[in-house]
Design an enzyme around this catalytic site. Sequence first.
Site, mmCIF file in Angstrom:
data_model
loop_
_atom_site.group_PDB
_atom_site.id
_atom_site.type_symbol
_atom_site.label_atom_id
_atom_site.label_comp_id
_atom_site.label_asym_id
_atom_site.label_seq_id
_atom_site.Cartn_x
_atom_site.Cartn_y
_atom_site.Cartn_z
ATOM 1 N N LYS A 265 -2.662 18.984 -13.931
ATOM 2 C CA LYS A 265 -1.305 18.665 -13.445
ATOM 3 C C LYS A 265 -0.828 19.739 -12.474
ATOM 4 C CE LYS A 265 0.265 15.758 -17.101
ATOM 5 N NZ LYS A 265 1.357 15.340 -17.977
ATOM 6 N N ASP B 217 0.838 -1.192 0.000
ATOM 7 C CA ASP B 217 0.000 0.000 0.000
ATOM 8 C C ASP B 217 0.883 1.256 0.000
ATOM 9 O OD1 ASP B 217 -2.617 1.453 0.528
ATOM 10 O OD2 ASP B 217 -1.413 2.059 2.238
ATOM 11 N N ASP C 104 -7.354 13.089 -13.852
ATOM 12 C CA ASP C 104 -8.383 13.474 -14.831
ATOM 13 C C ASP C 104 -9.694 13.762 -14.097
ATOM 14 O OD1 ASP C 104 -8.645 10.699 -14.103
ATOM 15 O OD2 ASP C 104 -10.296 10.644 -15.538
ATOM 16 N N ASP D 88 -6.279 6.478 -7.747
ATOM 17 C CA ASP D 88 -7.696 6.104 -7.784
ATOM 18 C C ASP D 88 -8.536 7.219 -7.171
ATOM 19 O OD1 ASP D 88 -6.915 3.768 -8.935
ATOM 20 O OD2 ASP D 88 -7.235 2.505 -7.174
ATOM 21 N N LYS E 224 -17.206 7.732 -4.963
ATOM 22 C CA LYS E 224 -18.387 7.664 -4.093
ATOM 23 C C LYS E 224 -18.114 8.344 -2.752
ATOM 24 C CE LYS E 224 -20.161 3.395 -6.012
ATOM 25 N NZ LYS E 224 -20.227 1.952 -5.882
#
Length: 225
Positions: free
Chosen positions: A214, A106, A165, A129, A133
């Site tokens: 960025k 991790d 993004d 990631d 949610k």
Amino acid sequence: MRTPSCGTGARPYLAGMGAPVDTSPVILEQIPQTQDRRFAFTDVFGNDKPVELELGIGKGRFLIQSAEAHPERNWVGVEWASRYYRMVAERAAKRGLHNLRVLRDDAGKVVRDNVGDAAVDVLHVYFPDPWPKARHLKRRLVQAPFAREAARILKDGGSVQLATDHEDYAVQMEEVFNADPDFEQTFRAVGDEAPEGVTNWEVKFRREGRTIHKFEYRRKPRGSA
Ligand SMILES: C[S@@+](CC[C@H](N)C(=O)[O-])C[C@H]1O[C@@H](n2cnc3c(N)ncnc32)[C@H](O)[C@@H]1O
């Protein structure tokens, strides 16, 4: 939440060092560490070249291309997905890259527990990631405690490079690093202004016409904040 494990019986990845190439997951215990369990990068690489650390390497395009293009620097990647970890380890082994190591674990935990103070020159976080949610937001890597850890592990004048993004995560990244007294923003670009990078996800996202954000933050010299 998924808990990545380090596996057992695995040997460290030693591609290009004359040892048999082992692509099984790296276990942290077998990488040279100081007594407080932090990596001794000079022992890991056998030199004291600058260290660049990428968190969440995916298929490793950025890490491998960078290690090939910059043999004068050491490159470390952290990835918790075994499939990607193995892919990158194998590709790096085929190319005989002496200056690259990958770890399966991790990323937040590695930074917090295993990287020493002022041990890293550049920290790369590309397309982490986004956990969109609401109930998963706390899983995002880039949060205030992460910025504190980034300030701790970076050398004075070192930098953190970020890309996403995801609009909402971009806002969060800026809020988090703008609020940290040890960082100053040295670059920001959105959409067409953002210089093209080489990560796998960036290539894919640009093809899909997504807007890329960025940022670069410089770690202020200690004692100057
Ligand atoms: C969207 S992909 C981006 C990959 C790469 N940075 C790129 O731009 O091509 C996110 C990557 O981070 C990895 N990842 C997500 N959370 C992680 C964590 N906590 N520790 C290590 N790797 C993680 C995922 O397995 C995935 O490979």
